[in-house]
Motif scaffolding. Structure first.
Motif, PDB file in Angstrom:
ATOM      1  N   ARG A   1       9.443   0.548  49.051  1.00 40.91           N
ATOM      2  CA  ARG A   1      10.663   1.260  49.461  1.00 40.91           C
ATOM      3  C   ARG A   1      11.409   0.509  50.564  1.00 40.91           C
ATOM      4  N   SER A   2      10.652   0.006  51.533  1.00 45.97           N
ATOM      5  CA  SER A   2      11.302  -0.651  52.680  1.00 45.97           C
ATOM      6  C   SER A   2      11.955  -1.961  52.265  1.00 45.97           C
TER       7      SER A   2
ATOM      8  N   ARG B   1       8.089   7.521  54.046  1.00 45.17           N
ATOM      9  CA  ARG B   1       7.433   6.324  53.524  1.00 45.17           C
ATOM     10  C   ARG B   1       8.345   5.113  53.622  1.00 45.17           C
ATOM     11  N   LEU B   2       8.916   4.955  54.821  1.00 41.53           N
ATOM     12  CA  LEU B   2       9.733   3.778  55.108  1.00 41.53           C
ATOM     13  C   LEU B   2       9.219   3.137  56.382  1.00 41.53           C
ATOM     14  N   GLU B   3       9.319   1.816  56.414  1.00 39.73           N
ATOM     15  CA  GLU B   3       8.928   1.079  57.602  1.00 39.73           C
ATOM     16  C   GLU B   3      10.166   0.335  58.074  1.00 39.73           C
TER      17      GLU B   3
ATOM     18  N   ILE C   1       5.192   2.254  50.892  1.00 40.28           N
ATOM     19  CA  ILE C   1       6.008   1.942  52.069  1.00 40.28           C
ATOM     20  C   ILE C   1       6.708   0.595  51.905  1.00 40.28           C
ATOM     21  N   ARG C   2       5.967  -0.407  51.465  1.00 43.49           N
ATOM     22  CA  ARG C   2       6.581  -1.731  51.378  1.00 43.49           C
ATOM     23  C   ARG C   2       7.567  -1.826  50.220  1.00 43.49           C
TER      24      ARG C   2
ATOM     25  N   LEU D   1       1.668   0.237  49.346  1.00 45.29           N
ATOM     26  CA  LEU D   1       2.523  -0.066  48.194  1.00 45.29           C
ATOM     27  C   LEU D   1       3.813   0.770  48.237  1.00 45.29           C
TER      28      LEU D   1
ATOM     29  N   LEU E   1      -2.578   2.007  48.347  1.00 48.09           N
ATOM     30  CA  LEU E   1      -1.483   2.725  47.662  1.00 48.09           C
ATOM     31  C   LEU E   1      -0.360   3.114  48.643  1.00 48.09           C
ATOM     32  N   GLN E   2      -0.770   3.612  49.806  1.00 44.99           N
ATOM     33  CA  GLN E   2       0.216   3.981  50.838  1.00 44.99           C
ATOM     34  C   GLN E   2       1.089   2.775  51.212  1.00 44.99           C
TER      35      GLN E   2
ATOM     36  N   VAL F   1      -0.244  -5.799  48.310  1.00 45.42           N
ATOM     37  CA  VAL F   1      -0.320  -4.638  49.203  1.00 45.42           C
ATOM     38  C   VAL F   1      -1.784  -4.337  49.535  1.00 45.42           C
TER      39      VAL F   1
ATOM     40  N   GLY G   1      10.930   0.225  38.673  1.00 42.51           N
ATOM     41  CA  GLY G   1      11.556  -0.314  39.876  1.00 42.51           C
ATOM     42  C   GLY G   1      10.692  -1.380  40.514  1.00 42.51           C
TER      43      GLY G   1
ATOM     44  N   PRO H   1       5.909  -1.751  36.677  1.00 39.67           N
ATOM     45  CA  PRO H   1       5.696  -3.103  37.213  1.00 39.67           C
ATOM     46  C   PRO H   1       4.347  -3.693  36.809  1.00 39.67           C
TER      47      PRO H   1
ATOM     48  N   PRO I   1      -3.094   0.160  43.166  1.00 40.35           N
ATOM     49  CA  PRO I   1      -4.237  -0.243  43.988  1.00 40.35           C
ATOM     50  C   PRO I   1      -5.311   0.842  43.998  1.00 40.35           C
TER      51      PRO I   1
ATOM     52  N   GLY J   1       7.678   2.399  43.496  1.00 43.24           N
ATOM     53  CA  GLY J   1       7.114   1.131  43.021  1.00 43.24           C
ATOM     54  C   GLY J   1       5.986   1.292  42.019  1.00 43.24           C
ATOM     55  N   VAL J   2       5.782   2.510  41.496  1.00 38.24           N
ATOM     56  CA  VAL J   2       4.650   2.724  40.589  1.00 38.24           C
ATOM     57  C   VAL J   2       5.091   2.705  39.124  1.00 38.24           C
TER      58      VAL J   2
ATOM     59  N   ARG K   1       8.245  -3.432  42.793  1.00 32.79           N
ATOM     60  CA  ARG K   1       6.973  -3.163  43.471  1.00 32.79           C
ATOM     61  C   ARG K   1       6.677  -4.312  44.435  1.00 32.79           C
TER      62      ARG K   1
END
Lengths: 482, 94
Positions: free
Chosen positions: A340-341, B15-17, A337-338, A335, A332-333, A329, A323, B80, B90, A319-320, A325
């Motif tokens: 990708r998920s 890095r997945l939830e 995880i969410r 960002l 950064l972590q 959030v 793709g 993005p 961030p 997301g950086v 994003r």
């Protein structure tokens, strides 16, 4: 005659004789797509405006001059979307061309249209596309196979003269078999992977879908070649892969691997492939039974190696830089995880987790290293078999196309759909699927494919062997009613 | 081997939830896959070299020479969030 029904070779003859123009050919496809693609759902997008401009100045003397080619949506074409049928790339625009696209353009072809697939090429039915369903043109309630389901369906439905797909564990050959067209996976390293969205880098290979074997050989002649941008592409002289097409096959030895003729195969598939073997005998080939003793381990090896490589390759979607994003959030972590998920679909997540697990500390030796060693044994099986025979013959898929929705809840059952195609990628050898008959299912004909496997870099021989069978049988002329 | 798969922990490494439903489903499905791949334990792999790749390639070098590639506009066209030729993320350092 309607232009869209022509083979690539036949279209080329007409273009060169002046019977029709590249614009005529493109318009014929445009109409055909408008007419049948609402039912088939093979195309994600198409850009006829650009294609028409290219068709107007086409040089038909070039190897693929003026011929439109449709592209699996996992190969970058500059300025066009490239979604991998994933939400995570839904707003991505390719900033560069894959090497195969540059090669097609240099040969005069017109890449147009983006084709549906299983998300990130992970699947065997195209049902894992996050964008749309694709139907099998022979029975719209059934899957076209996968992951290159769109690439197979549009060629089978006469919505394209040829298309590009990619094959990591059978993703070209299995849908070709289920849709009734010719699908070719070249030797690993034969075609540059630069610009192909990576799934499993030691297995991925780009190849063509066509209506005939000769068309396939023409396509590969353009696609193949060393590319400095892909360090795994092989340094080899250019080849005319059609050079042996039309030669007879008397005296050639074709092996039947006994592990590929087993119980559990659909009886109509088994009968059709055995009939193809007899046809080869009548064409003068010598049929030899061979053994590939580690075949039963191929699926297990594949789902360790392919998911391990995928988990590394798909780490880049964070997301950086490009793709999707995630919004709002915390840090950064979060960002990563969410994004990708939310962006990846279920099968992609499942494979990333499996791949992460088999590579994780404490399990690496038990799973990944062991799988790599069994991969060596699978390769050696093929090397030994090819000491005795010129090519191998077997089913492409153990079954015909299944109903949409039938397998989606059972990943293990879906993984076993690739049982006859996976070992080819592990060994890096070339493989081709071509039509060998029809099964009658619920009163409808469904295509059956026969698979031919060749020695590394002997694609030309494979085309020779495939062409001899194709021309002595009627299957390649059959078309679905749409 | 397979009893040790902790789907949530492994997802976190990647890095997945996962939602509750996904975690439950994946735990069952991936445990089945791991049971299936256990069949590799019956293969004798003593003295067998691993295959990373089907072609016998080792290191491939190219000349270390500059060449034209993306401009910064092209490289950033898919970012993005961006400003002043930089990607915005961030805050990393408090």
């Amino acid at each position: 005659m309607d232009l869209h029904t022509l083979t690539l070779t036949a279209l080329q003859a007409r273009l060169r004789s002046g019977d029709c123009s590249a614009v005529d050919a493109l318009e014929a496809l445009e109409q055909r797509i408008a007419h049948v693609d609402p039912k088939v759902g093979g195309y994600l997008s198409r850009n006829f405006q650009t294609a028409r401009a290219e068709a107007e100045r086409a040089d038909v003397s070039l190897p693929l001059g003026g011929i439109p080619i449709a592209i699996k949506d996992v190969i970058n074409v500059q300025g066009e979307p490239c979604t991998a049928a994933s939400k995570i790339l839904s707003n991505y625009t390719a900033p560069y061309n894959a090497t195969v696209i540059n090669k097609l353009r240099a040969a005069g072809a017109i890449p147009f249209g983006r084709l549906n697939l299983d998300e990130f090429a992970m699947g065997s039915s195209t049902e894992n596309s996050a964008i749309q369903r694709t139907a099998n043109p022979w029975d719209l309630t059934r899957i076209p196979g996968g992951s290159s389901g769109g690439s197979a369906a549009v060629v089978a439905a006469d919505e394209a003269f040829a298309s590009l797909g990619s094959d990591t564990g059978g993703s070209i050959r299995q849908p070709a078999s289920l849709c009734g067209c010719v699908g070719m996976k070249p030797t690993y390293g034969r075609v540059s992977r630069f610009g192909l969205i990576a799934f499993a880098s030691s297995l991925d290979q780009i190849g063509p879908f066509t209506k005939t074997v000769e068309d396939s050989a023409r396509m590969l002649s353009v696609l193949a070649g060393r590319d400095p941008q892909d360090s795994t592409s092989l340094e080899l002289p250019a080849e005319d892969f059609t050079r042996l097409v039309g030669r007879d096959i008397k005296g050639l030895k074709i092996g039947m691997p006994k592990e590929y003729f087993i119980e559990g195969i659909d009886p109509q598939v088994d009968a059709a492939v055995r009939a193809a073997v007899r046809q080869y005998e009548s064409l003068g080939a010598e049929i030899v039974e061979v053994s590939l003793p580690h075949t039963e381990y191929a699926v297990a090896v594949y789902y360790i190696i392919a998911t391990a490589e995928a988990s590394a390759n798909l780490a880049r979607y964070d997301g950086v830089r490009y793709g999707r994003r995630a919004e709002e959030v915390r840090n950064l972590q979060d960002l990563y995880i969410r994004s990708r998920s939310e962006g990846f679909g279920e099968e992609v997540k499942r494979r990333i987790i499996l791949g992460t697990y088999v590579l994780s500390s404490g399990y690496y030796d038990a799973y990944y290293l062991r799988a790599q060693k069994v991969r060596t044994l699978i390769r050696q099986d093929f090397s030994r078999a090819f000491e005795k025979v010129d090519a191998l013959i077997c089913p492409t898929s153990p079954e015909t196309a299944f109903k949409i929705g039938d397998r989606s809840d059972d990943p293990m059952k879906m993984y076993l759909a690739d049982i006859f195609t996976i070992a080819t990628n592990l060994a890096g050898i070339p493989g081709l699927s071509l039509p060998c008959g029809f099964a009658q299912v619920d009163g409808r004909p469904l295509p059956i494919g026969v698979q031919l496997l060749g020695k590394p870099l002997e694609e030309a021989n494979l085309f020779q062997i495939a062409h001899a069978y194709e021309q002595s049988t009627p299957w390649h002329k059959a078309r679905p009613t749409l | 081997m397979s009893d040790k798969l902790d789907v949530r922990y492994t997802a976190q490494l990647a890095r997945l939830e996962l939602s509750e439903a996904e975690a439950t489903r994946f735990q069952t499905q991936l445990s089945q896959v791991l049971v299936y791949v256990e069949k590799l334990r019956e293969v004798n792999v003593e003295d067998v070299e691993p295959t990373a790749h089907s072609s016998a390639l080792h290191n491939v070098f190219r000349e270390d020479a500059p060449r034209d590639w993306f401009t910064s506009e092209e490289a950033l066209q898919n970012a993005p969030r961006q400003a002043n030729h930089l990607i915005i993320v961030p805050k990393v350092i408090e």
